[in-house]
Design an enzyme around this catalytic site. Sequence first.
Site, PDB file in Angstrom:
ATOM      1  CB  CYS A  51      68.408   3.064  44.547  1.00 50.35           C
ATOM      2  SG  CYS A  51      68.943   1.954  45.849  1.00 50.35           S
ATOM      3  CG  HIS A 108      72.269   4.151  42.669  1.00 41.80           C
ATOM      4  ND1 HIS A 108      72.106   4.914  43.800  1.00 41.80           N
ATOM      5  CD2 HIS A 108      72.064   2.857  43.045  1.00 41.80           C
ATOM      6  CE1 HIS A 108      71.815   4.132  44.818  1.00 41.80           C
ATOM      7  NE2 HIS A 108      71.783   2.881  44.390  1.00 41.80           N
ATOM      8  CG  ASN A 145      73.374   2.058  47.674  1.00 41.36           C
ATOM      9  OD1 ASN A 145      72.625   3.031  47.647  1.00 41.36           O
ATOM     10  ND2 ASN A 145      73.106   0.934  47.051  1.00 41.36           N
TER      11      ASN A 145
HETATM   12  N1  COA Z   1      83.952  -9.104  53.098  1.00 45.33           N
HETATM   13  C1  COA Z   1      84.665 -10.174  52.688  1.00 45.33           C
HETATM   14  N2  COA Z   1      84.179 -11.102  51.857  1.00 45.33           N
HETATM   15  C2  COA Z   1      82.922 -10.929  51.404  1.00 45.33           C
HETATM   16  C3  COA Z   1      82.127  -9.842  51.800  1.00 45.33           C
HETATM   17  C4  COA Z   1      82.692  -8.918  52.692  1.00 45.33           C
HETATM   18  N3  COA Z   1      82.020  -7.826  53.116  1.00 45.33           N
HETATM   19  N4  COA Z   1      80.927  -9.970  51.190  1.00 45.33           N
HETATM   20  C5  COA Z   1      80.970 -11.073  50.456  1.00 45.33           C
HETATM   21  N5  COA Z   1      82.167 -11.659  50.589  1.00 45.33           N
HETATM   22  C6  COA Z   1      82.663 -12.894  49.978  1.00 45.33           C
HETATM   23  C7  COA Z   1      81.557 -13.828  49.540  1.00 45.33           C
HETATM   24  O1  COA Z   1      81.098 -14.576  50.640  1.00 45.33           O
HETATM   25  C8  COA Z   1      82.266 -14.642  48.508  1.00 45.33           C
HETATM   26  O2  COA Z   1      83.009 -15.624  49.179  1.00 45.33           O
HETATM   27  P1  COA Z   1      83.104 -17.128  48.611  1.00 45.33           P
HETATM   28  O3  COA Z   1      83.748 -16.963  47.243  1.00 45.33           O
HETATM   29  O4  COA Z   1      83.938 -17.801  49.615  1.00 45.33           O
HETATM   30  O5  COA Z   1      81.697 -17.605  48.539  1.00 45.33           O
HETATM   31  C9  COA Z   1      83.258 -13.680  47.874  1.00 45.33           C
HETATM   32  O6  COA Z   1      83.370 -12.581  48.791  1.00 45.33           O
HETATM   33  C10 COA Z   1      82.820 -13.159  46.531  1.00 45.33           C
HETATM   34  O7  COA Z   1      81.479 -12.773  46.649  1.00 45.33           O
HETATM   35  P2  COA Z   1      80.721 -12.086  45.461  1.00 45.33           P
HETATM   36  O8  COA Z   1      79.304 -11.833  45.889  1.00 45.33           O
HETATM   37  O9  COA Z   1      80.960 -12.839  44.202  1.00 45.33           O
HETATM   38  O10 COA Z   1      81.516 -10.696  45.381  1.00 45.33           O
HETATM   39  P3  COA Z   1      81.347  -9.568  44.340  1.00 45.33           P
HETATM   40  O11 COA Z   1      82.644  -9.225  43.765  1.00 45.33           O
HETATM   41  O12 COA Z   1      80.198  -9.833  43.405  1.00 45.33           O
HETATM   42  O13 COA Z   1      80.891  -8.334  45.248  1.00 45.33           O
HETATM   43  C11 COA Z   1      78.945  -7.105  45.879  1.00 45.33           C
HETATM   44  C12 COA Z   1      79.728  -8.404  46.019  1.00 45.33           C
HETATM   45  C13 COA Z   1      77.722  -7.183  46.747  1.00 45.33           C
HETATM   46  C14 COA Z   1      79.849  -5.971  46.349  1.00 45.33           C
HETATM   47  C15 COA Z   1      78.582  -6.906  44.387  1.00 45.33           C
HETATM   48  O14 COA Z   1      77.941  -8.060  43.897  1.00 45.33           O
HETATM   49  C16 COA Z   1      77.674  -5.745  44.184  1.00 45.33           C
HETATM   50  O15 COA Z   1      78.039  -4.615  44.418  1.00 45.33           O
HETATM   51  N6  COA Z   1      76.473  -5.987  43.672  1.00 45.33           N
HETATM   52  C17 COA Z   1      75.525  -4.954  43.412  1.00 45.33           C
HETATM   53  C18 COA Z   1      74.835  -4.643  44.691  1.00 45.33           C
HETATM   54  C19 COA Z   1      74.151  -3.318  44.655  1.00 45.33           C
HETATM   55  O16 COA Z   1      74.559  -2.414  43.977  1.00 45.33           O
HETATM   56  N7  COA Z   1      73.098  -3.218  45.432  1.00 45.33           N
HETATM   57  C20 COA Z   1      72.393  -2.034  45.612  1.00 45.33           C
HETATM   58  C21 COA Z   1      71.265  -1.966  44.707  1.00 45.33           C
HETATM   59  S1  COA Z   1      70.522  -0.447  44.865  1.00 45.33           S
END
Ligand code: COA
Length: 328
Positions: A113, A255, A285
């Site tokens: 990124c 970003h 993203n």
């Molecule tokens: N739809 C519905 N539920 C989803 C889902 C989706 N698309 N993706 C994940 N979940 C669920 C998970 O399975 C989890 O369920 P569980 O509690 O039953 O296990 C629940 O939602 C919470 O998951 P979690 O990973 O804790 O959610 P979060 O609030 O941390 O959000 C991201 C997940 C990926 C959006 C977040 O962690 C994030 O943005 N991280 C940074 C990623 C990033 O920027 N990457 C790019 C780098 S360049």
Amino acid sequence: MKKIAIKGTGSFSPERVVPNSYFEKIIDTSDEWITTRTGIKERRMIEKGQAMSDLATLASASALQMAGISADELDLIIIGTSTADMLSPSAACMVQYRLGAKKAVAFDVNAACPGFIYGLAVAQKFMQDGSYSKALVVGGEIVSNRLDYKDRSTCVLFGDGAGAVVLEHSNGKDNGEILAMDIESDGDLWHLIHVPGGGSRIPPSHEMLNEGLQYLKMNGNEVFKHAVRTLVDSARKIMAQQGITSEEIDWFIPHQANIRIMDVVAEKLGIPTEKVIVTVHKYGNTSAATIPVAFDEAVRSGQIRKGDLVLVSSFGAGLTWGAALFRY
Ligand code: COA
């Protein structure tokens, strides 16, 4: 040391709009979950057959036109990408060919990124001593075909796009200037975001494809924590280097991965939300493309004007991160 300024910007986002409702049909998710957890409402994805250099060439042509220079005047082309058209040659050589930039040296920077910021830092070094005078720096990515559409924690997050800038030497007064750059890496954390298959460790094979190793894997929660820390540290570092306070920043382009990350980072830096450029709701993203695309759109809409002080910062797989401070 010569000063370097941004003379032109350009971007291209594919026409195909993929709204959150598309994912509601193929995986267990909802528009509500995606919107509240990420800020993403839709993203752009290529049509089958399109490749990164197609997007990058269009973005570059538009940046060259704004800069008022022709492709054959370029002496340097750097593309920040980890999704080049082919494993070899580089996307930069494909863009050189497509633009007819015969005089340029062309190569890619693979830094995920922050690839655009890495590219900008490399170009600045190449240009500062006068060895190179007209550079094209692109951040471009096609993430849509690296996604596992059965993995709801990653497939909803990404999109495709490309953005470009043209750099020239500047007198630094009324012509803008890149003031400070920071690029950093921590390979200990390589496993947090990676595409395991298709490289030299796990080369392409039927087995690799059956196991889905060609797809992006990510530990979202861990990435989230490191993202906030690195974006804030890097931005603070270059502001301190220049003796600039957050009140002096006209525009902040973080970003565009997740609106929650952007909000926390802006708050920690003391930059009000009105000064934060946001495109994540419409593009998701797009990896190395998020910053140059957002920058180009803000310039073309008249939001960012000549003389404005702009701070950009990014993080991604590697881990890699970095920031740039410039007067446009
Ligand atoms: N739809 C519905 N539920 C989803 C889902 C989706 N698309 N993706 C994940 N979940 C669920 C998970 O399975 C989890 O369920 P569980 O509690 O039953 O296990 C629940 O939602 C919470 O998951 P979690 O990973 O804790 O959610 P979060 O609030 O941390 O959000 C991201 C997940 C990926 C959006 C977040 O962690 C994030 O943005 N991280 C940074 C990623 C990033 O920027 N990457 C790019 C780098 S360049």
